[in-house]
Write an enzyme that holds these catalytic residues in place. Structure first.
Site, PDB file in Angstrom:
ATOM      1  N   ASP A   8       0.870  -1.174   0.000  1.00  9.96           N
ATOM      2  CA  ASP A   8       0.000   0.000   0.000  1.00  9.96           C
ATOM      3  C   ASP A   8       0.911   1.230   0.000  1.00  9.96           C
ATOM      4  OD1 ASP A   8      -2.345   1.667   0.454  1.00  9.96           O
ATOM      5  OD2 ASP A   8      -1.691   1.778   2.546  1.00  9.96           O
ATOM      6  N   ILE A   9       0.362   2.386  -0.332  1.00  7.35           N
ATOM      7  CA  ILE A   9       1.187   3.599  -0.376  1.00  7.35           C
ATOM      8  C   ILE A   9       1.035   4.438   0.884  1.00  7.35           C
ATOM      9  CG2 ILE A   9       1.541   5.812  -1.540  1.00  7.35           C
ATOM     10  CD1 ILE A   9       1.163   4.455  -4.184  1.00  7.35           C
ATOM     11  N   ASP A  10      -0.141   5.037   1.081  1.00 12.26           N
ATOM     12  CA  ASP A  10      -0.312   6.003   2.167  1.00 12.26           C
ATOM     13  C   ASP A  10      -0.253   5.345   3.533  1.00 12.26           C
ATOM     14  OD1 ASP A  10      -0.890   8.581   0.686  1.00 12.26           O
ATOM     15  OD2 ASP A  10      -2.357   7.235  -0.218  1.00 12.26           O
ATOM     16  N   GLY A  43      -5.361   2.573  -3.137  1.00 10.57           N
ATOM     17  CA  GLY A  43      -6.637   3.170  -3.491  1.00 10.57           C
ATOM     18  C   GLY A  43      -6.459   4.373  -4.394  1.00 10.57           C
ATOM     19  N   ASN A 208      -9.314  -0.441   3.620  1.00 15.02           N
ATOM     20  CA  ASN A 208      -9.348  -1.000   2.265  1.00 15.02           C
ATOM     21  C   ASN A 208      -8.259  -2.041   2.031  1.00 15.02           C
ATOM     22  OD1 ASN A 208      -7.301   0.910   2.370  1.00 15.02           O
ATOM     23  ND2 ASN A 208      -7.657   1.667   0.299  1.00 15.02           N
TER      24      ASN A 208
END
Length: 264
Positions: A8-10, A43, A208
């Site tokens: 995931d990034i954030d 996302g 998510n």
């Protein structure tokens, strides 16, 4: 290659200031040297992850929580939201005064000229308020929409059979096709590599990410993750700011205990 690692990034790769810690960059580089495939599962939309992809030399990614999958710079899977569902959402959201932002792989547009909740939510991603185009969803493939409603005011969201709501910010929720998720996007990608889900490692922190962490062979939650996310992970690492990626990879044996980011 024996493993594929999805990040995931954030708040997983990027810290609270939306910066990539040097230790995370060094860890990804080391995985690549070891022949471990690295990819992104976010996302976010494709048009605002390019700096991360370039910095990490990653060419495969899952965007819009699984609705748009790119393998080695080629789009291999697209799952847009049903246009009739979008029309229902737009009409009901307007009646209830919930603004919307629509996104495709190239850009995003708002259905209102300006809104403080849109401004506040997107500012957390270092993004500005999108341009106003109330008809954008009518002639474009929309892979994800954002609806803006505070947690105490979001109980009367438009009831549409074909979509799912996932909160990502105190003022906003993602809208994605029902059944779509990062986990489904991962399944689309690993087929190209001949991998199975047991070969997948996934790092995440948000709501998510839950399905991805559940279905991956190894799911790692960040120390800064929501508790409910940690409950669905196989391992919990430290916070992103405290070398969470490095420590998680060491914990599951993909980096040696002696790996030193300072020397990389």
């Amino acid at each position: 290659m024996t493993k594929i690692v999805f990040f995931d990034i954030d708040d997983t790769l990027l810290d609270a200031q939306k910066e990539l810690p040097a230790s995370a960059k060094a860890a990804v580089r080391q995985l690549q040297k070891q022949g471990i495939y690295t990819a992104i599962a976010t996302g976010r939309a494709p048009f605002f992850i390019s700096p991360v992809l370039a910095e990490l030399n990653i060419h495969s990614y899952i965007c819009f929580n699984g609705q748009y999958v790119v393998f080695e710079n080629e789009a291999i899977y697209k799952n847009p939201i049903n246009r009739y569902a979008l029309q229902q959402i737009d009409e009901t959201a307007r009646e209830r005064d919930y603004p919307l932002v629509y996104m495709n792989e190239i850009t995003m547009k708002a259905n209102v000229p300006h809104n403080e909740l849109i401004e506040k939510s997107l500012r957390s991603l270092k993004l500005s308020h999108p341009e106003f185009d109330p008809h954008f969803y009518k002639n474009k493939e929309i892979y994800q929409a954002l609806i803006f409603a505070n947690e105490n005011a979001g109980r009367d969201l438009p009831e549409v059979d074909d979509v799912t709501y996932i909160r990502w910010h105190e003022s906003s929720l993602d809208i994605v096709p029902k059944g779509g998720s990062k986990a489904e996007g991962i399944k689309q990608m690993i087929g190209r590599l001949g991998f199975q889900m047991e070969d997948v490692v996934a790092f995440g922190d948000g709501m998510n990410d839950i399905e991805m962490l559940q279905e991956a062979g190894t799911g790692v939650a960040m120390g800064n993750a929501h508790q409910v996310v940690k409950d669905h992970a196989d391992f919990v690492t430290t916070n992103v700011e405290n070398d969470g990626i490095v420590n998680g990879l060491k914990e599951i044996g993909l980096l040696s205990r002696e790996f030193d980011t300072v020397k990389q």
